[in-house]
Design a protein around this motif. Sequence first.
Motif, PDB file in Angstrom:
ATOM      1  N   HIS B  47       0.852  -1.190   0.000  1.00 14.90           N
ATOM      2  CA  HIS B  47       0.000   0.000   0.000  1.00 14.90           C
ATOM      3  C   HIS B  47       0.891   1.244   0.000  1.00 14.90           C
ATOM      4  O   HIS B  47       1.991   1.235   0.567  1.00 14.90           O
ATOM      5  CB  HIS B  47      -0.870  -0.029   1.258  1.00 14.90           C
ATOM      6  CG  HIS B  47      -1.899   1.056   1.309  1.00 14.90           C
ATOM      7  ND1 HIS B  47      -1.614   2.328   1.732  1.00 14.90           N
ATOM      8  CD2 HIS B  47      -3.215   1.056   1.001  1.00 14.90           C
ATOM      9  CE1 HIS B  47      -2.714   3.064   1.682  1.00 14.90           C
ATOM     10  NE2 HIS B  47      -3.701   2.308   1.239  1.00 14.90           N
ATOM     11  N   ALA B  48       0.407   2.307  -0.649  1.00 13.82           N
ATOM     12  CA  ALA B  48       1.190   3.546  -0.727  1.00 13.82           C
ATOM     13  C   ALA B  48       1.645   4.018   0.653  1.00 13.82           C
ATOM     14  O   ALA B  48       2.764   4.518   0.816  1.00 13.82           O
ATOM     15  CB  ALA B  48       0.377   4.634  -1.418  1.00 13.82           C
ATOM     16  N   ALA B  49       0.785   3.849   1.676  1.00 12.61           N
ATOM     17  CA  ALA B  49       1.139   4.301   3.028  1.00 12.61           C
ATOM     18  C   ALA B  49       2.324   3.512   3.571  1.00 12.61           C
ATOM     19  O   ALA B  49       3.174   4.057   4.291  1.00 12.61           O
ATOM     20  CB  ALA B  49      -0.060   4.151   3.963  1.00 12.61           C
ATOM     21  N   ASP B  50       2.400   2.227   3.212  1.00 17.35           N
ATOM     22  CA  ASP B  50       3.525   1.414   3.673  1.00 17.35           C
ATOM     23  C   ASP B  50       4.799   1.753   2.905  1.00 17.35           C
ATOM     24  O   ASP B  50       5.891   1.742   3.471  1.00 17.35           O
ATOM     25  CB  ASP B  50       3.193  -0.079   3.525  1.00 17.35           C
ATOM     26  CG  ASP B  50       2.134  -0.517   4.531  1.00 17.35           C
ATOM     27  OD1 ASP B  50       2.085   0.086   5.623  1.00 17.35           O
ATOM     28  OD2 ASP B  50       1.364  -1.437   4.232  1.00 17.35           O
ATOM     29  N   GLU B  77      -0.066   8.851  -4.588  1.00 17.45           N
ATOM     30  CA  GLU B  77      -0.504   8.437  -3.252  1.00 17.45           C
ATOM     31  C   GLU B  77       0.684   8.380  -2.286  1.00 17.45           C
ATOM     32  O   GLU B  77       0.555   8.719  -1.114  1.00 17.45           O
ATOM     33  CB  GLU B  77      -1.145   7.041  -3.317  1.00 17.45           C
ATOM     34  CG  GLU B  77      -2.449   6.973  -4.086  1.00 17.45           C
ATOM     35  CD  GLU B  77      -3.605   7.581  -3.314  1.00 17.45           C
ATOM     36  OE1 GLU B  77      -3.563   7.567  -2.073  1.00 17.45           O
ATOM     37  OE2 GLU B  77      -4.531   8.109  -3.958  1.00 17.45           O
ATOM     38  N   ILE B  78       1.818   7.888  -2.791  1.00 15.01           N
ATOM     39  CA  ILE B  78       2.999   7.767  -1.925  1.00 15.01           C
ATOM     40  C   ILE B  78       3.382   9.151  -1.406  1.00 15.01           C
ATOM     41  O   ILE B  78       3.650   9.343  -0.216  1.00 15.01           O
ATOM     42  CB  ILE B  78       4.182   7.128  -2.677  1.00 15.01           C
ATOM     43  CG1 ILE B  78       3.784   5.767  -3.241  1.00 15.01           C
ATOM     44  CG2 ILE B  78       5.398   7.008  -1.765  1.00 15.01           C
ATOM     45  CD1 ILE B  78       4.857   5.122  -4.112  1.00 15.01           C
ATOM     46  N   LEU B  79       3.388  10.112  -2.322  1.00 13.80           N
ATOM     47  CA  LEU B  79       3.725  11.491  -1.958  1.00 13.80           C
ATOM     48  C   LEU B  79       2.751  12.002  -0.893  1.00 13.80           C
ATOM     49  O   LEU B  79       3.134  12.670   0.063  1.00 13.80           O
ATOM     50  CB  LEU B  79       3.623  12.341  -3.224  1.00 13.80           C
ATOM     51  CG  LEU B  79       4.625  13.469  -3.411  1.00 13.80           C
ATOM     52  CD1 LEU B  79       6.032  13.011  -3.169  1.00 13.80           C
ATOM     53  CD2 LEU B  79       4.480  14.053  -4.795  1.00 13.80           C
ATOM     54  N   SER B  80       1.475  11.675  -1.070  1.00 13.15           N
ATOM     55  CA  SER B  80       0.430  12.068  -0.128  1.00 13.15           C
ATOM     56  C   SER B  80       0.667  11.513   1.264  1.00 13.15           C
ATOM     57  O   SER B  80       0.409  12.170   2.262  1.00 13.15           O
ATOM     58  CB  SER B  80      -0.894  11.493  -0.632  1.00 13.15           C
ATOM     59  OG  SER B  80      -1.794  12.482  -0.898  1.00 13.15           O
TER      60      SER B  80
END
Lengths: 464, 464
Positions: B47-50, B77-80
């Motif tokens: 996941h982008a958050a991970d 999303e990763i940047l977010s």
Amino acid sequence: MAETAEVTENAVPEKAYSLDPKTIAAILYAVDIEDREQLIALMEPMHAADIADLLEQVNTFDRSRLIRLYGREFDGEILSELEESLREDVISVLHPEVLAEAVRELDSDDVVDIVEDLDAEQQTAILDVLEDADRVAVQQALSYPEFSAGRLMQRELVMSPEHWSVGEAIDHLRAMPEADLPEQFYHITLVDPRLHPVGNVTLGKLMRSRRDVPLSSIKEDLFRVIPVDQAESDVAYAFNQYHLISAPVVDADGRLVGVITIDDAMAVLDEEHEEDILRLAGVGEESSLADRVVDTTKRRFPWLAVNLVTSILASMVIAQFDVAIAQIVALAVLMPIVASMGGNAGTQSLTVAVRALATKDLTGSNVWRVIRREVLVGLINGCIFAVLMGIVGLVWFGSPALGYVIAAAMVINLVVAGLAGTGIPIVLDRLGVDPALASGAFVTTVTDVVGFFAFLGLAVLVLL
Amino acid sequence: MAETAEVTENAVPEKAYSLDPKTIAAILYAVDIEDREQLIALMEPMHAADIADLLEQVNTFDRSRLIRLYGREFDGEILSELEESLREDVISVLHPEVLAEAVRELDSDDVVDIVEDLDAEQQTAILDVLEDADRVAVQQALSYPEFSAGRLMQRELVMSPEHWSVGEAIDHLRAMPEADLPEQFYHITLVDPRLHPVGNVTLGKLMRSRRDVPLSSIKEDLFRVIPVDQAESDVAYAFNQYHLISAPVVDADGRLVGVITIDDAMAVLDEEHEEDILRLAGVGEESSLADRVVDTTKRRFPWLAVNLVTSILASMVIAQFDVAIAQIVALAVLMPIVASMGGNAGTQSLTVAVRALATKDLTGSNVWRVIRREVLVGLINGCIFAVLMGIVGLVWFGSPALGYVIAAAMVINLVVAGLAGTGIPIVLDRLGVDPALASGAFVTTVTDVVGFFAFLGLAVLVLL
């Protein structure tokens, strides 16, 4: 940028969402003159959460009178919103019939939340008034470990076989009796024939798709399943980390047993944070403004007792240097500064480490880099404050040697603070002890002992 | 009961949701040997958050190499999800084309969240790659004050005139182009002809109602409107207090301009708590494990500098009693205990008060009762520890008089701790200063000064 915002935030003259003191005064007046109609009129527009806050803010005497006068109007939501520490008090004031009616209105997960913290007698009283199906549901939930996903989930949910079409799902949804539906729901959970959840479909997607579209083709990309015995703190973490709105809960065999929604996860996140903040400050959890003096005193006592022991330990270090202190009183004047700076620097490192552990940002892969960074920060700040304190020592007491001694002690203590502030919570976490709970006492003991020992020890070597 | 749960929670051998160290090692190995295919295969399921967490945990050198090798796969999303303090670094490493593509994928509220913290040059770079409509939306959002509801809301929303029927709303919803819809939505907001929101209808209700039912008859009971300039901390409070799922945002004329959903409110709640914890510990906000040593040192310095000044103040109190200390060295040995107990008790009161202010539980109606309670708790615990310390003083130094002195000083300092620990945050809050930010330094200064003065002053009176 942050400063500007703070000002804006605080410059708002009236605080948003605070209870209006005038309303509170009017309510208490209605209670005083026992004007039930007036009381009901004043409280009618209030949300249950605000009524709960009101009950927490007034004193015990007013609280009992208010509840008695409010009578049958008292609803289950208020009980749900109340702080745990007040619930037993309030329940004991409520008329049994009012309590029964209040509890019957609630969803089973809310009843679980209320019942789990009560004493056995009150538990039985509440379980007895529930309808059979509800009682079984509550007892089943209580069979899961405390603070687990099983206690948090609701059993009412909407599911559909994965091979259904949009039209079939909508017809099923329309045919379901109101009582089986959750109060609010946002997804339909798709399950395979063994009842294993395989995906979520949002109501928005469902609504915008043609009736013949297969549900499996409009599943959401993001889908996480929560094991029923997972700790609620991990559930909250998953919702926050992956932006979940609702997640299916499964038993050990992977079968769907319930659903957790983001509002419950948000409440858990809030409680977990509260607990961390209070534990870091040496206050047992669940301390609340409405607690009685005796309870608060009891809760704070053990932490102060630990602090007494650790500060006696530090004093024993000082006692080793009594001869030196008698000769140079300046040592007694300056020594608390070294200890205090170490304690503060240690608390800084400690708090960052405890937070990073809680948010799973401090892991095996970066632990050594983080410790090295904290030690380096301690070294740099130690050197800066060493120079400052060296000058203070020199100017105040006219002794360059005293300046060197306090400067050296400052560097040593701030480096140790960085090391202890990071290392101690990490070790406690590995040992399975909550680092927020115990790290503070350990870290300040280390910085006190090292601070006094380094400063007084060096003084003996250099000055005597 | 809490103890059992702690054990369960910690006994879980593998930590849920932590990044797997083996995966991290494999990813770093792929970066080392520049095996792009392997890297993508390893990161594809994440996941982008991970992925953002991973980038935060590795060192600067590995981070840059990883991002370069990952190339076009890097998504918005990763940047977010990245910590603010790392975004500038990561953006400067990204190829401009990759950055452009990453940003174009995001919703406008996510772009706002990224852009608002960047320096002017990077801001322009990002705004330039956006499509015209998106750029205007972002610029409009940036015109609202930082940390306000206007920055938090999304502009994509679903509304309908209040006089519509269920059927009309469903047809409208089906006809809306995908691009105008929010990624997820749970309510339809009803508006009057002047575009003032008047209620919410959940999609579940909409779906289960007959086409001819008027929307206004299936509105939700609970409905709260958020002013566009409301502080985001108040927005988070409202969601948590009233269990909102989404809330319409209105401008100064009460017109609907956007919607805030609970996932955004949850993120704000999390940040606010983080900020409170760090501020209480004397760590500037936004401190993160990925920060460089220099940044961390700079951020911690001012708090330590304040502590240096306050501890010198305390030392000046000690210096007034140098003659007494030279005569009775036991005073120097015991004095830190009195100060330390006061500091700890003060921090307990302070933390409870700061939390109560943040949760709006400490108000005009209970402020005096809370202060009285804290003083009483200080008095009771003070008396208990006075007896204990009196005995320690007597046994250790064989002087009953010294025992009385330290006992009396202990009572005085713990009462003062309760008073200062509650009073100071309340006063700061009234003055519009964040009590979490500044209370700690004030409270420990008070308990240090009072502790040393009471103990040494009484000693001079009684013992000399």
